[in-house]
Enzyme design. Structure first.
Site, PDB file in Angstrom:
ATOM      1  N   HIS A 161       1.084  -1.291  -0.262  1.00 45.88           N
ATOM      2  CA  HIS A 161      -0.386   0.148  -0.029  1.00 45.88           C
ATOM      3  C   HIS A 161       0.835   1.102   0.066  1.00 45.88           C
ATOM      4  CE1 HIS A 161      -2.946  -3.021   1.265  1.00 45.88           C
ATOM      5  NE2 HIS A 161      -2.899  -2.801   2.381  1.00 45.88           N
ATOM      6  N   HIS A 162       2.043   1.143  -1.055  1.00 43.76           N
ATOM      7  CA  HIS A 162       2.257   2.759  -1.475  1.00 43.76           C
ATOM      8  C   HIS A 162       2.287   2.681  -2.571  1.00 43.76           C
ATOM      9  CE1 HIS A 162       4.573   0.438   2.368  1.00 43.76           C
ATOM     10  NE2 HIS A 162       3.578   0.912   2.889  1.00 43.76           N
ATOM     11  N   PRO A 163       1.667   3.309  -2.896  1.00 41.86           N
ATOM     12  CA  PRO A 163       1.545   4.025  -4.481  1.00 41.86           C
ATOM     13  C   PRO A 163       2.072   4.771  -4.498  1.00 41.86           C
ATOM     14  CG  PRO A 163      -0.615   4.152  -3.739  1.00 41.86           C
ATOM     15  CD  PRO A 163       0.439   3.135  -2.678  1.00 41.86           C
TER      16      PRO A 163
END
Length: 547
Positions: free
Chosen positions: A473-475
């Site tokens: 969850h690090h776009p």
């Protein structure tokens, strides 16, 4: 036909789109002058909810549609065609209100790499003052840490003796033990800093917006920006939907886009800035042909290794349904117990190949057995760790499906499409197995649940990685910052080819940082809001001279 706005237009100096990790900082810092008029627009609602405030409940907050945009990727070929969830905060505080509260700066070489690629003002030496400026570190101020910033950062007190035993096993396996992996150097194992203060999540909204004073900051909640308004290629305002009506707001100085790695490129394209041919096919008038908008999409992939234990020595029992009410009540009354932590209290950064070079994986220890959504996966006691590749080579893209601003974009991350991203994860499993079989854990570690003792060869490990790998969850990276003309924004976040428009969030990262990206995103906001203030001051001086 586009509806006509149903309310008269208001005028502000600055309009900030998105009250997330960056937007809260930008709006609050600009409002400090007391004179500039700021409008902060957020598609979500208020952040006052126990699942947001209680650190251990973050998996609930992340899975609630009232707080999350609910993005899902297209089928990912590198992950066996699976569609991967991409939670993004839709609430005051943005993703800092629903994330796992890990505070990781990354490596100095990350930012020096940006500088070497043509962005000299983004070297680590020039970013460090802003990392320090934003935080109040529980360990105290020093050469590398801040002591008086708005954001409280906690070096955790271990909630279980198992954390200390894991660290001892790391030492026995030959790894460095660190007092502070956010300090002088990242490599080694030690406490994993948390954005938690006095048992409560410390989001950007709590740290910055609740400190804002004065009547010059207006916040519009449940307001969905549909497009940026232009006049002669200058951004002059925004259009947004709220309570079923279309509204307009005007900006005399700047529109500042802080909608994140998914929202910012989507809004740019809906407003006519993006790949010209694609926008034309959707019937969107092209303001600026900027082919890289939505490209360069990056994210971290992680996998989970899980072991049973001999005896009830983990925190797994807290997940049982009859224990959860007591955990919540203790947290609600005393801000203590199993609810006051995210249970990610120890992490390490090492080379997956066992050498002493620059770390390429993160190993985060979790003293319980849980699924990806925090659910119980076994009635037995156990522990696990996530292994995350720090600098992926794979790149994806974001495209508009429709000119309808209420339709989510198509996300293709292309996870593990570059074969170089496999080896760190596979070798990371080998390094982790060395740790859990070290003497300190020898009497505790039981059978291996995942990947399983039979998964040993390179091909079997790769199959496990592709079958179970998931987003961390690090776009980021979809509005790339650079010195070249193809980059979407320049080193100050200004959108190329237009005036009065800036992007300030994780989307402008040229390359992903070596760790969780919330801390670097907040640093970017602190650094660029200083730049905005400086440019505003220079403009006022020039205007005074001209008079």
């Amino acid at each position: 036909m586009r509806p006509v706005p149903q309310s008269s237009s208001e005028t502000f100096d600055y309009i900030v789109i998105g009250a997330g990790s960056a937007g809260c900082i930008v709006a609050a810092r600009l409002a400090e002058s007391g004179t500039a008029r700021i409008l902060l627009i957020e598609a979500g609602g208020a952040d006052r909810h126990p699942f947001i405030a209680m650190p251990a409940a973050f998996t609930y907050a992340m899975s609630m549609r009232r707080f999350d945009w609910g993005y899902v990727s297209e089928p990912e070929p590198g992950l066996n065609g699976r569609r991967i969830d991409c939670p993004r905060g839709r609430v005051l505080g943005g993703s800092s209100s629903i994330n796992a509260m890990a505070f990781v700066r990354g490596q100095p070489a990350d930012f020096d790499g940006w500088a070497a690629a043509g962005l000299p003002e983004w070297s680590y030496a020039q970013c460090l003052p802003y990392f320090k400026k934003l935080e109040s570190f529980s360990g105290g101020e020093n050469e590398f840490r801040g002591g008086s910033g708005p954001l409280h950062v906690l070096q955790p007190r271990y909630s279980t003796p198992l954390n200390a035993l894991f660290l001892e096993a790391c030492r026995e396996a030959g790894h460095r033990i660190s007092d502070d992996t956010n300090g002088a150097r990242q490599d080694g194992f030690g406490p994993m800093d948390q954005t938690i203060h006095e048992g409560i999540r410390e989001s950007a909204a709590r740290a910055y917006l609740r400190r804002a004073r004065g009547g010059n900051l207006a916040i519009r909640k449940h307001a969905h920006v549909t497009r940026i308004l232009f006049a002669d290629r200058r951004a002059v305002g925004v259009e947004y939907r709220q309570a079923g009506r279309l509204h307009e707001a005007r900006a005399s100085a700047e529109v500042i886009l802080c909608a994140g790695a998914i929202g910012s490129p989507q809004i740019l394209m809906l407003s006519g800035i993006g790949p010209g041919a694609e926008l034309s096919r959707l019937g969107i008038p092209v303001v600026r042909n900027s082919p890289e908008v939505g490209r360069n999409l990056q994210d971290h992939v992680d996998i989970s290794c899980k072991h049973f234990t001999h005896g009830p020595v983990t925190m797994t029992s807290l997940l049982k349904w009859h224990r959860k009410p007591a955990v919540f009540l203790q947290w609600a009354a005393l801000r203590s117990g199993g609810g006051e932590t995210n249970h990610f209290e120890v992490a390490g950064y090492i080379r997956s190949d066992g050498t002493s070079g620059r770390p390429d994986i993160q190993i985060c220890f979790i003293p319980m057995l849980v699924g990806s959504q925090g659910e119980v996966i076994s009635g037995a006691h156990g522990f696990q760790a996530t292994i995350m590749g720090l600098r992926p080579y794979s790149r994806g893209e974001l495209r508009l499906k429709s000119p309808d601003p209420l339709q989510p974009p198509a996300l293709t991350f292309n996870y593990l499409s570059d074969a170089r991203d496999i080896r760190p994860l596979s070798d990371g499993i080998r390094r982790y197995r060395e740790i859990v079989t070290a003497p300190a854990l020898a009497g505790i570690t039981g059978a291996e649940l995942a990947p399983g003792p039979e998964v040993v060869s390179d091909s079997d490990l790769e199959a496990f990685v592709r079958a179970t790998g998931k987003s961390t969850h690090h776009p980021c990276g979809t509005c790339r910052m650079g010195s070249d003309e193809r980059s979407v924004v320049d080193s100050s976040g200004r959108v190329r080819g237009v005036a009065g428009l800036r992007v300030v969030d994780a989307s402008i990262m040229p390359t992903i940082c070596s760790g969780n990206i919330n801390a670097p995103t907040m640093m970017i906001a602190e650094k660029l809001v200083d730049r905005i203030k400086a440019e505003q001051h220079e403009a006022h001086q020039l205007a005074a001279v001209a008079q």
